[in-house]
Design a protein around this motif. Structure first.
Motif, mmCIF file in Angstrom:
data_model
loop_
_atom_site.group_PDB
_atom_site.id
_atom_site.type_symbol
_atom_site.label_atom_id
_atom_site.label_comp_id
_atom_site.label_asym_id
_atom_site.label_seq_id
_atom_site.Cartn_x
_atom_site.Cartn_y
_atom_site.Cartn_z
ATOM 1 N N GLN A 38 50.735 11.924 26.583
ATOM 2 C CA GLN A 38 51.281 10.770 25.859
ATOM 3 C C GLN A 38 50.206 9.899 25.225
ATOM 4 O O GLN A 38 50.433 9.260 24.190
ATOM 5 N N HIS A 39 49.013 9.864 25.834
ATOM 6 C CA HIS A 39 48.002 8.889 25.400
ATOM 7 C C HIS A 39 46.729 9.493 24.800
ATOM 8 O O HIS A 39 46.067 8.831 23.990
ATOM 9 N N PHE A 40 46.364 10.697 25.209
ATOM 10 C CA PHE A 40 45.055 11.228 24.807
ATOM 11 C C PHE A 40 45.113 12.531 24.011
ATOM 12 O O PHE A 40 44.124 12.901 23.379
ATOM 13 N N LEU A 41 46.219 13.241 24.078
ATOM 14 C CA LEU A 41 46.261 14.617 23.593
ATOM 15 C C LEU A 41 45.904 14.724 22.110
ATOM 16 O O LEU A 41 46.459 14.019 21.268
ATOM 17 N N GLU A 42 44.969 15.649 21.810
ATOM 18 C CA GLU A 42 44.589 15.977 20.441
ATOM 19 C C GLU A 42 44.755 17.487 20.233
ATOM 20 O O GLU A 42 45.306 18.176 21.092
ATOM 21 N N LYS A 43 44.239 17.995 19.135
ATOM 22 C CA LYS A 43 44.482 19.393 18.774
ATOM 23 C C LYS A 43 43.765 20.375 19.695
ATOM 24 O O LYS A 43 44.185 21.517 19.839
ATOM 25 N N ASN A 44 42.657 19.952 20.310
ATOM 26 C CA ASN A 44 41.943 20.838 21.230
ATOM 27 C C ASN A 44 41.337 20.028 22.363
ATOM 28 O O ASN A 44 41.377 18.784 22.352
ATOM 29 N N LEU A 45 40.771 20.732 23.334
ATOM 30 C CA LEU A 45 40.272 20.071 24.538
ATOM 31 C C LEU A 45 39.122 19.112 24.235
ATOM 32 O O LEU A 45 39.076 18.004 24.773
ATOM 33 N N LYS A 46 38.202 19.519 23.380
ATOM 34 C CA LYS A 46 37.072 18.641 23.069
ATOM 35 C C LYS A 46 37.543 17.316 22.489
ATOM 36 O O LYS A 46 37.098 16.234 22.914
ATOM 37 N N ARG A 47 38.438 17.374 21.548
ATOM 38 C CA ARG A 47 38.919 16.149 20.909
ATOM 39 C C ARG A 47 39.749 15.304 21.875
ATOM 40 O O ARG A 47 39.721 14.068 21.826
ATOM 41 N N THR A 48 40.482 15.960 22.766
ATOM 42 C CA THR A 48 41.260 15.226 23.772
ATOM 43 C C THR A 48 40.343 14.461 24.711
ATOM 44 O O THR A 48 40.576 13.282 25.009
ATOM 45 N N LEU A 49 39.268 15.107 25.184
ATOM 46 C CA LEU A 49 38.324 14.450 26.083
ATOM 47 C C LEU A 49 37.623 13.276 25.394
ATOM 48 O O LEU A 49 37.455 12.207 25.986
#
Length: 383
Positions: A228-239
């Motif tokens: 809900q708050h952090f998810l981006e297209k891939n793991l690097k961008r999410t972190l």
């Protein structure tokens, strides 16, 4: 530079029984790096020097419904150890260091896949992310008192004490850890004595000494919160997205947690009564009603504030008036009767969420004048 850091992340992937048997065949359970931790559950500690631990276990019934596979690989990563190796006292406090840690994580995961054939990192889901901040220099008797106070402040609906932790952990003590969860939003919020945790987890002596008089605040984000708050297209961008939003995420949870104001100071009972008597002037009925609530809370030290209000003033109007009076005078009805702590500043400033108010400083100086150097005041950095 931020005082916050990302401490732990977990990457999770479901596997079938054939893959599970293949992973078992690659382990040497006579070595110290591969250990059974229960029926059909084992860990791989070959990469622990990088802060990475692998757990392979059987799914719960609910997990089988979600993943449609019977086993899980969980990769547990201490992000700070990726660049600081086994030094548990160092944390990542800059975006450049965090970017370096992410690249290191991807390199090591490639190595693990080469050695152990667990799959590429992009096959895993980010299932947990812990945001933390340490507040150093708080005496341990203050930390214990603060944790007990936190349990007495009424919370909004949706927030509950983590009772399963208290039931499953015989050594759990509320004076060492305030632990609440919000399952509907997918997170835990924890305030705890880091020095005691270091002792309980058998950290090496240098690390134990480093965390003396340290209070840690953690927001433990589960998969739902992350999505809900952090998810981006891939793991690097999410972190990276999680990293730049650490402070605002923790502050948002803290500000929505308690029903009663947390910008109020806590005084020793006798000093509190005298203070209220002086401040209310000729409004003695008001003073009496405020002291009645004070006495109820002091008489039943495990009773929360809302229960005490319900016991002495069933009327919502009277309860609201009492709350407003305490807020007006800058003090909380939760005091330290019978304990050698004359003053505790507001939780807001002690935990470093807001700077001390003028009224708070005035109350501190009043307590210091009466009790001298025994009065503690934390000038915490505010994010």
């Amino acid at each position: 530079m931020s005082n916050y850091f990302i401490h732990t992340i977990e990457l999770r992937k479901a596997i079938d029984i054939e893959k599970y048997k293949e992973l078992i065949s690659k382990c040497n359970f006579n070595s110290k790096n591969h250990k059974w931790i229960g029926f059909q559950n084992f860990i791989n500690l070959e990469y622990i020097q990088y802060g990475i631990r692998l757990e392979i276990r059987k799914c719960t019934n609910n997990e089988i419904k979600n993943y449609s596979k019977p086993f899980l690989i969980t990769v547990i990563v201490n992000m700070n150890m990726l660049i600081y190796n086994m030094d548990l006292t160092k944390q990542i406090h800059s975006t450049d260091e965090f970017d370096e840690a992410i690249e290191t994580l991807f390199d090591i995961m490639d190595k693990i896949d080469s050695d152990f054939q667990i799959g590429e990192i992009d096959e895993f889901n980010l299932s947990r992310l812990d945001i933390a901040r340490d507040v150093h220099g708080i005496p341990e008797n203050i930390i214990k008192e603060v944790n007990k106070m936190l349990y007495r402040i009424p919370m909004y609906d949706g927030y509950t004490n983590n009772k399963s932790l208290e039931e499953k952990c015989p050594s759990f003590m509320r004076e060492n850890s305030f632990n609440i969860e919000n399952n509907s939003q997918g997170f835990e919020f924890v305030v705890y004595n880091k020095h005691q945790a270091a002792l309980d987890n058998c950290y090496y002596n240098k690390c134990v000494d480093y965390f003396k008089d340290t209070l840690r605040i953690e927001l433990r984000c589960k998969r739902k919160y992350i999505r809900q708050h952090f998810l981006e297209k891939n793991l690097k961008r999410t972190l990276k997205n999680a990293y730049v939003n650490m402070s605002s995420s923790v502050s948002c949870v803290y500000n929505r947690l308690f029903k009663f104001p947390t910008n109020l100071c806590h005084l020793e009972s006798k000093m509190m009564i005298k203070y209220l008597f002086d401040e209310t002037g000729n409004k003695k009925a008001r003073c009496r009603r405020m002291v009645t609530l004070l006495d109820e809370l002091d008489k039943y030290p495990k009773e929360d504030l809302q229960t005490a209000l319900d016991n002495v003033y069933p009327s919502d109007k009277r309860q609201n008036n009492i709350k407003k009076h305490y807020e007006r005078y800058g003090v909380s009805p939760i005091t330290m009767r019978g304990r050698p702590i004359p003053f505790i500043q507001s939780l807001d400033s002690l935990l470093g969420f807001y700077p001390p108010t003028d009224q708070e400083i005035k109350l501190y100086l009043m307590a210091k004048k009466k009790y001298g150097k025994s009065v503690f005041f934390q000038k915490a950095l505010v994010e």
